[in-house]
Design an enzyme around this catalytic site. Structure first.
Site, PDB file in Angstrom:
ATOM      1  N   ARG A 227       0.841  -1.193   0.000  1.00 59.84           N
ATOM      2  CA  ARG A 227       0.000   0.000   0.000  1.00 59.84           C
ATOM      3  C   ARG A 227       0.881   1.250   0.000  1.00 59.84           C
ATOM      4  O   ARG A 227       1.943   1.272   0.612  1.00 59.84           O
ATOM      5  CB  ARG A 227      -0.913   0.027   1.231  1.00 59.84           C
ATOM      6  CG  ARG A 227      -2.091  -0.950   1.166  1.00 59.84           C
ATOM      7  CD  ARG A 227      -3.125  -0.547   0.125  1.00 59.84           C
ATOM      8  NE  ARG A 227      -4.282  -1.423   0.085  1.00 59.84           N
ATOM      9  CZ  ARG A 227      -4.460  -2.411  -0.790  1.00 59.84           C
ATOM     10  NH1 ARG A 227      -3.544  -2.674  -1.696  1.00 59.84           N
ATOM     11  NH2 ARG A 227      -5.566  -3.140  -0.767  1.00 59.84           N
ATOM     12  N   HIS A 275      -0.799   0.165  -9.691  1.00 59.71           N
ATOM     13  CA  HIS A 275      -1.527  -0.731  -8.767  1.00 59.71           C
ATOM     14  C   HIS A 275      -2.078  -1.965  -9.504  1.00 59.71           C
ATOM     15  O   HIS A 275      -3.285  -2.238  -9.472  1.00 59.71           O
ATOM     16  CB  HIS A 275      -2.673   0.021  -8.067  1.00 59.71           C
ATOM     17  CG  HIS A 275      -3.120  -0.641  -6.790  1.00 59.71           C
ATOM     18  ND1 HIS A 275      -3.505   0.052  -5.660  1.00 59.71           N
ATOM     19  CD2 HIS A 275      -3.239  -1.960  -6.458  1.00 59.71           C
ATOM     20  CE1 HIS A 275      -3.848  -0.806  -4.709  1.00 59.71           C
ATOM     21  NE2 HIS A 275      -3.692  -2.038  -5.179  1.00 59.71           N
TER      22      HIS A 275
HETATM   23  N1  LIG Z   1      -0.430  -4.075  -5.129  1.00 67.06           N
HETATM   24  C1  LIG Z   1      -1.386  -4.957  -5.287  1.00 67.06           C
HETATM   25  O1  LIG Z   1      -1.868  -5.143  -6.397  1.00 67.06           O
HETATM   26  C2  LIG Z   1      -1.851  -5.784  -4.129  1.00 67.06           C
HETATM   27  C3  LIG Z   1      -2.597  -6.932  -4.383  1.00 67.06           C
HETATM   28  C4  LIG Z   1      -2.974  -7.728  -3.313  1.00 67.06           C
HETATM   29  C5  LIG Z   1      -2.611  -7.382  -2.024  1.00 67.06           C
HETATM   30  N2  LIG Z   1      -1.897  -6.257  -1.818  1.00 67.06           N
HETATM   31  C6  LIG Z   1      -1.495  -5.888  -0.448  1.00 67.06           C
HETATM   32  O2  LIG Z   1      -0.742  -6.958   0.113  1.00 67.06           O
HETATM   33  C7  LIG Z   1      -1.068  -7.039   1.495  1.00 67.06           C
HETATM   34  C8  LIG Z   1      -0.666  -8.389   2.050  1.00 67.06           C
HETATM   35  O3  LIG Z   1      -1.554  -9.387   1.599  1.00 67.06           O
HETATM   36  P1  LIG Z   1      -1.575 -10.867   2.242  1.00 67.06           P
HETATM   37  O4  LIG Z   1      -2.715 -11.579   1.658  1.00 67.06           O
HETATM   38  O5  LIG Z   1      -0.226 -11.476   2.145  1.00 67.06           O
HETATM   39  O6  LIG Z   1      -1.847 -10.496   3.768  1.00 67.06           O
HETATM   40  P2  LIG Z   1      -1.694 -11.430   5.045  1.00 67.06           P
HETATM   41  O7  LIG Z   1      -2.654 -10.911   6.057  1.00 67.06           O
HETATM   42  O8  LIG Z   1      -1.781 -12.866   4.664  1.00 67.06           O
HETATM   43  O9  LIG Z   1      -0.197 -11.183   5.546  1.00 67.06           O
HETATM   44  C9  LIG Z   1       0.167 -10.064   6.284  1.00 67.06           C
HETATM   45  C10 LIG Z   1       1.546 -10.288   6.920  1.00 67.06           C
HETATM   46  O10 LIG Z   1       1.946  -9.059   7.513  1.00 67.06           O
HETATM   47  C11 LIG Z   1       2.380  -9.317   8.836  1.00 67.06           C
HETATM   48  N3  LIG Z   1       2.102  -8.171   9.711  1.00 67.06           N
HETATM   49  C12 LIG Z   1       0.939  -7.496   9.856  1.00 67.06           C
HETATM   50  N4  LIG Z   1       1.088  -6.513  10.757  1.00 67.06           N
HETATM   51  C13 LIG Z   1       2.367  -6.575  11.176  1.00 67.06           C
HETATM   52  C14 LIG Z   1       3.115  -5.828  12.123  1.00 67.06           C
HETATM   53  N5  LIG Z   1       2.579  -4.804  12.800  1.00 67.06           N
HETATM   54  N6  LIG Z   1       4.402  -6.183  12.320  1.00 67.06           N
HETATM   55  C15 LIG Z   1       4.958  -7.215  11.647  1.00 67.06           C
HETATM   56  N7  LIG Z   1       4.298  -7.966  10.741  1.00 67.06           N
HETATM   57  C16 LIG Z   1       3.012  -7.628  10.510  1.00 67.06           C
HETATM   58  C17 LIG Z   1       1.594 -10.538   9.285  1.00 67.06           C
HETATM   59  O11 LIG Z   1       2.252 -11.181  10.357  1.00 67.06           O
HETATM   60  C18 LIG Z   1       1.558 -11.353   7.992  1.00 67.06           C
HETATM   61  O12 LIG Z   1       2.735 -12.089   7.895  1.00 67.06           O
HETATM   62  C19 LIG Z   1      -2.563  -6.738   1.520  1.00 67.06           C
HETATM   63  O13 LIG Z   1      -2.969  -6.285   2.786  1.00 67.06           O
HETATM   64  C20 LIG Z   1      -2.697  -5.663   0.453  1.00 67.06           C
HETATM   65  O14 LIG Z   1      -2.616  -4.387   1.027  1.00 67.06           O
HETATM   66  C21 LIG Z   1      -1.508  -5.453  -2.845  1.00 67.06           C
HETATM   67  O1  LIG Z   2      -5.793  -5.512  -2.062  1.00 67.97           O
HETATM   68  C1  LIG Z   2      -5.964  -5.899  -3.217  1.00 67.97           C
HETATM   69  O2  LIG Z   2      -6.595  -6.917  -3.505  1.00 67.97           O
HETATM   70  C2  LIG Z   2      -5.400  -5.116  -4.355  1.00 67.97           C
HETATM   71  O3  LIG Z   2      -4.433  -4.231  -3.901  1.00 67.97           O
HETATM   72  C3  LIG Z   2      -6.462  -4.345  -5.061  1.00 67.97           C
HETATM   73  O4  LIG Z   2      -6.735  -3.190  -4.325  1.00 67.97           O
END
Ligand SMILES: NC(=O)c1ccc[n+]([C@@H]2O[C@H](COP(=O)([O-])OP(=O)(O)OC[C@H]3O[C@@H](n4cnc5c(N)ncnc54)[C@H](O)[C@@H]3O)[C@@H](O)[C@H]2O)c1
Ligand SMILES: O=C(O)[C@H](O)CO
Length: 312
Positions: A227, A275
């Site tokens: 993000r 994004h």
């Molecule tokens: N750019 C894009 O197109 C896109 C697409 C999908 C997801 N994302 C982003 O990727 C992020 C991660 O997705 P995910 O499915 O892997 O999430 P998830 O919830 O499976 O993993 C989050 C990780 O972050 C760690 N974490 C959270 N808070 C923490 C803290 N305070 N200190 C240390 N570690 C911490 C958790 O322990 C976990 O390992 C999403 O929240 C989203 O914002 C971006």
């Molecule tokens: O969180 C997600 O799934 C992607 O970043 C789209 O916003």
């Protein structure tokens, strides 16, 4: 079973058709303003408050992985969704492979110095450069959840030292795990390529700032895939000027679309994508949502529930 669908930019007709095929017994409709008829489930992205307010829903499904936007709305409008209504998010559903492709391709781009060769091309210079060594290219993944763990898995065959940082310790093959705020410094020390896959929460907003960047190796690289609010853009620009950071590839920004006067656009060592690191794949997402609805209807344990207090 009544299901409401709302997404401000998806092809709603396509989604409703695919959902009807997957759940033939359900009545599925796109929510439009004024629709207060009962519903059991809502599938949403950036939902208007009035869509959810006052409804007795069995569950809400976010049509993406990150739930920061919906949790932000809930903070501003707590009446939007009863605290007892479970909120689910998409876990992987095709996003992990996209993140793997993005991270591997950019990491190799930097490792093979294609950024430097591209700059030399601008000067019409034929100049072989010293190779980088794998041992000097430690990759640190901030956030080792569903996506971070999969990115680590894809990087493993390439021979770079791998480490991750998360809230609790992880057991990922070939990856050194650091956990909690007290181990962030050790995680950063020696990291050459920082990949951000944290969720946006009050604890993680602004985490990639001057103090964090200062702890990386000289000539580091940053890949922000999570993000925009995680990154303090001015601090990155300063780190690029000082040489602490050699290159950055950014997919997400504090303001999206990124305004045309943002200095990141013009920076020669910053690459930008709009994004798209991992987008929602409709069929995989629908499979997960339908499977989870069936499990919920049978009273079974399900995966993907958001901990609203924790923020992800
Ligand atoms: N750019 C894009 O197109 C896109 C697409 C999908 C997801 N994302 C982003 O990727 C992020 C991660 O997705 P995910 O499915 O892997 O999430 P998830 O919830 O499976 O993993 C989050 C990780 O972050 C760690 N974490 C959270 N808070 C923490 C803290 N305070 N200190 C240390 N570690 C911490 C958790 O322990 C976990 O390992 C999403 O929240 C989203 O914002 C971006
Ligand atoms: O969180 C997600 O799934 C992607 O970043 C789209 O916003």
């Amino acid at each position: 079973m009544e299901i409401l669908f709302y997404h401000p930019s998806f092809d709603n007709a396509f989604w409703v058709k695919a959902l009807r095929e997957a759940l033939p017994d359900a009545n599925i409709r796109v929510w439009t303003p004024g629709d207060n008829a009962p519903a059991d489930y809502a599938l949403v992205w950036h939902p208007p408050v009035e869509m959810l307010e006052g409804r007795k829903l069995k569950a809400v499904f976010a049509l993406g992985a990150g739930v920061d936007a919906i949790l932000g709305q809930l903070k501003a409008h707590p009446q939007m969704l009863d605290a007892a209504v479970p909120l689910f998010r998409l876990e992987d559903t095709g996003m992990a492979q996209q993140m793997q492709e993005y991270a591997v391709s950019q990491l190799l781009h930097w490792f093979r110095r294609f950024d430097d060769y591209q700059a030399l091309k601008g000067e019409a210079k034929w100049q072989p450069l010293e190779e980088y060594a794998h041992k000097d290219f430690t990759v640190g993944i901030l956030g080792a959840g569903v996506l971070g763990a999969k990115v680590a898995e894809a990087l493993r065959p390439w021979g770079f030292p791998l480490r991750c940082w998360s809230r609790s310790r992880k057991d990922l093959p070939g990856v050194t795990s650091f956990a909690g705020a007290q181990e962030l410094g050790d995680f950063l020390h020696g990291t050459r390529v920082l990949i951000n896959l944290l969720p946006n929460t009050p604890e993680t907003a602004g985490i990639i700032n001057h103090a964090l960047l200062a702890q990386l190796e000289e000539g580091s690289y940053l890949l922000n895939l999570a993000r925009g609010v995680h990154l303090v853009e001015a601090d990155l620009l300063q780190a690029l000027e000082s040489g602490k950071v050699k290159g950055a590839m950014l997919d997400v920004f504090r303001e999206e679309p990124l305004p045309s006067d943002n200095p990141l656009w013009a920076h020669p060592r910053v690459a930008i994508t709009p994004h798209i690191a991992a987008v929602t794949r409709p069929h995989e997402a629908i499979d997960y949502i339908c499977h989870t609805i069936r499990q919920l209807e049978r009273g079974e344990a399900v995966s993907g529930r958001v901990d609203r207090a924790r923020g992800y």
